[in-house]
Design an enzyme around this catalytic site. Structure first.
Site: not given
Ligand SMILES: [Zn+2]
Length: 405
Positions: A95, A158
């Site tokens: 992401d 994340e």
């Molecule tokens: Zn990162």
């Protein structure tokens, strides 16, 4: 980087790396919390690439999230040889954050641009560099008989808490305590920083409620904007004065407290706002407890509310309590520092303020280092990675996987 079969010649590796970047950067994988479609399209692309490359096992572990495209947040887990060799994992997140103000970019965030040995685009460094590094290492290792198997985990979510990403995989027991984990998601420009510790992260929001009125009659209201500015400076000063201890392991060596985002208050100039909301991003040295800071701020808010005739409330938006650092004497750290020395880099073992997924592994006592060579352009406009850094890091990691003692 010569090899028996010659398929990992330098020019071929660079061509491969450019191809992957060209195909990957245009795929928007901003998470739904940040208004994006999620990671499915990027995961499908990488899944087929891992299979093409010759990974012996490729699995997908989806976490359900109805807000994302396809209703899932995908995570890819692959092993290059899958023959029982001890595994060193490279964990990279797929992401990205949104581009932000696009007028600040000189290049298009979702188009790949190669200039002067750099690749520009959102996610070029954070954490596309980790992804391409893992793929380059795989490509090069296929020509060898390394001591270790390469495990690759490409994870979602994340940037917004990892619930659907690394945490999901750890809950499913994908990793073993005997595995080693390398997280190329932060580093230094010379590649010397071997990160074994992280600060705790606390994000909080303060809402200040006064009374809205016309701009010409401020005496009839309570200007929440003015009160909020005063309060933000008060909090800022208090936290910096109280938490000023230093720890030389970290760069910067102190806890940090930064007022960052502010919510829009009123849309027009001639209204005195009745509500104002601001945020702080705090990074605490491991010696300080997140709860203590929360208590301090709560107390400041109570005092301020009484004194200033406003209502102030605190909301903890996100917190990541730090984990026990990875032992600098652990075999993984030793091997990586030896590999760096062999490559002419003087390693520096340290800690950072940014939170990576390392803490989730460290919480389970899985040895884990965060390392790569980068200029730290993550989240900035004109985010880029240097192709030479990826090649150089690939060589360093080949030393790590080869090491025979
Ligand atoms: Zn990162």
């Amino acid at each position: 980087m010569s090899s028996k079969k010659g398929i990992t010649r330098l020019d071929e590796l660079i061509a491969f790396l450019k191809r992957v970047y060209s195909e990957m950067i245009p795929i928007n994988s901003v998470g739904p919390d940040n208004g994006g479609p999620g990671e499915l399209e990027k995961a499908l692309y990488l899944e087929s690439l891992l299979k093409q490359l010759g990974f012996k096992s490729v699995k997908r572990y989806d976490s359900s999230d109805p807000r994302a495209k396809g209703g899932v947040r995908p995570n890819l887990v692959a092993k290059l040889f899958d023959d029982g060799r001890p595994v060193i994992w490279i964990v990279a997140h797929i992401d990205t954050v949104p581009p932000g103000d696009e007028s600040l970019w000189h290049y298009k965030p979702f188009e790949v641009t190669f200039v002067d040995g750099r690749v520009y685009g959102r996610g070029a460094e954070d954490d596309g560099q980790g992804v391409v590094l893992a793929l380059c290492v795989a490509k090069a290792l296929l020509d060898e008989e390394p001591k270790f198997d390469l495990g690759v985990a490409f994870v979602s979510d994340e940037e917004t808490g990892s619930k659907h990403g690394a945490q999901h995989l750890l809950k499913l027991g994908v990793f073993n305590a005997s595995d080693w984990v390398l997280i190329p998601d932060a580093g230094s420009a010379d590649g010397s920083l071997v990160e074994v510790a992280e600060k705790s992260v606390l994000w909080f929001k303060v809402k200040v409620e006064g009374r809205q009125t016309h701009g010409s009659t401020p005496h009839k209201g309570v200007n929440a904007n003015r009160k909020a500015m005063k309060l933000a400076l008060l909090i800022d000063q208090f936290l910096h004065e109280k938490y000023k201890e230093e720890d030389a392991l970290f760069e910067p060596p102190v806890s940090t407290f930064e007022p960052t985002k502010r919510e829009p208050n009123v849309p027009n100039i001639n209204t005195v706002p009745g509500v104002d909301q601001f945020y702080f991003d705090c990074r605490l040295l491991p010696r300080h407890a997140v709860d203590e800071v929360v208590l301090d701020v709560t107390r400041l808010l109570d005092e301020f509310s009484k004194k200033e005739g406003v209502r102030c409330t605190l909301e903890v938006v996100s917190r990541e309590d730090t984990s026990k650092p990875t032992d600098p004497e652990s075999p993984l750290v030793k091997r990586l520092t030896r590999a760096l020395e062999k490559r002419g880099v003087k390693p520096r073992i340290g800690g950072i303020g940014g939170g990576t997924v390392a803490k989730y592994f460290r919480n389970l006592n899985i040895p884990c280092v965060v390392w790569m060579t980068c200029d730290d352009t993550a989240h900035a406009p004109d985010e880029y990675a240097k192709l030479d850094n990826v090649i150089s890091d690939t060589r360093t990691l080949l030393e790590l996987f080869r090491a025979s003692d």
